[in-house]
Design a protein around this motif. Sequence first.
Motif: not given
Length: 291
Positions: A120-131
């Motif tokens: 879940l934290e990896v997924f959240i991290g990918l969203l942050i990288i997108g931002g």
Amino acid sequence: MNKLLSSHLKLHFVVLLYGITAILGKLISLPAPQMVWYRMFIAFAVLGGFIWLKKIPIKIGYQSIIKIMGVGLVVAFHWITFFHAVKISNVSVTLGCMASTTLFASFLEPIIFHKRIKWLEVFIGLLIIGGLYLIFQFELSFWKGIITALLSAFLAGLFTVLNKLFIDKHHPVTISFYEMISGFISIGIFLIFTDILPHNLLMPNTMDVIYILILGIACTAYAFVVAVDVMKVLSAYTVVLAINMEPVYGILLAFFIFGQSEFMSGGFYIGTLVILAAVFVHPIIMRIQSR
């Protein structure tokens, strides 16, 4: 006013103070190292007075002090890079990138505590990288400030995770007291070796003194003590969720105070919203999973 409402108001006032920190960094004319040196001196003096007044234990063992003071070096470097990012870019860019602290903490915690990485934290991290990608794409002229702010966010995530090693063993005010001493001494040594102390130290002007006092007393010592105090009433989840509002408060205040210099492109605000959405969603999903 009941205790719950009072605690919520205190918490959001603290978050507002956190947001004001970046604005003070822009207003103070001193370079980042000198600014942080003064800030850490004021903070450790105020926290020392609080420890004496409340009779908080300060004797925690030689080894613990050395380790905590090591974390204090990370805190000092985090603040220096944070204020330097503000000065070479602006408040909005710095706070937008600082929202990525959660990303770094999510990867650092499993490494330091030898835990499994949560997908879940990896997924959240990918969203942050997108931002962050959107911010980079649309605000490339601020690339130096963005990189410096991301370094500051990494250091913020690092010292947050490292502090978890001590928080169950020692009083949080005691931990911060030793971290402030460490940062003050280490920056002082740096200033001596770079020939800034004692000959070339820039003395703050009248407004700088006022801003530094606000920074050291209100935005550091007071904010920290109150943030710890409200956790007696509010859950850690509520506190984390509120602290995520820091970039929002800071960016809005900066726009009203500094005007056009803080106005960013549409892509920047979309990227920042993506990061904030990811940061807000993370604790909500974690709470749902725990139920």
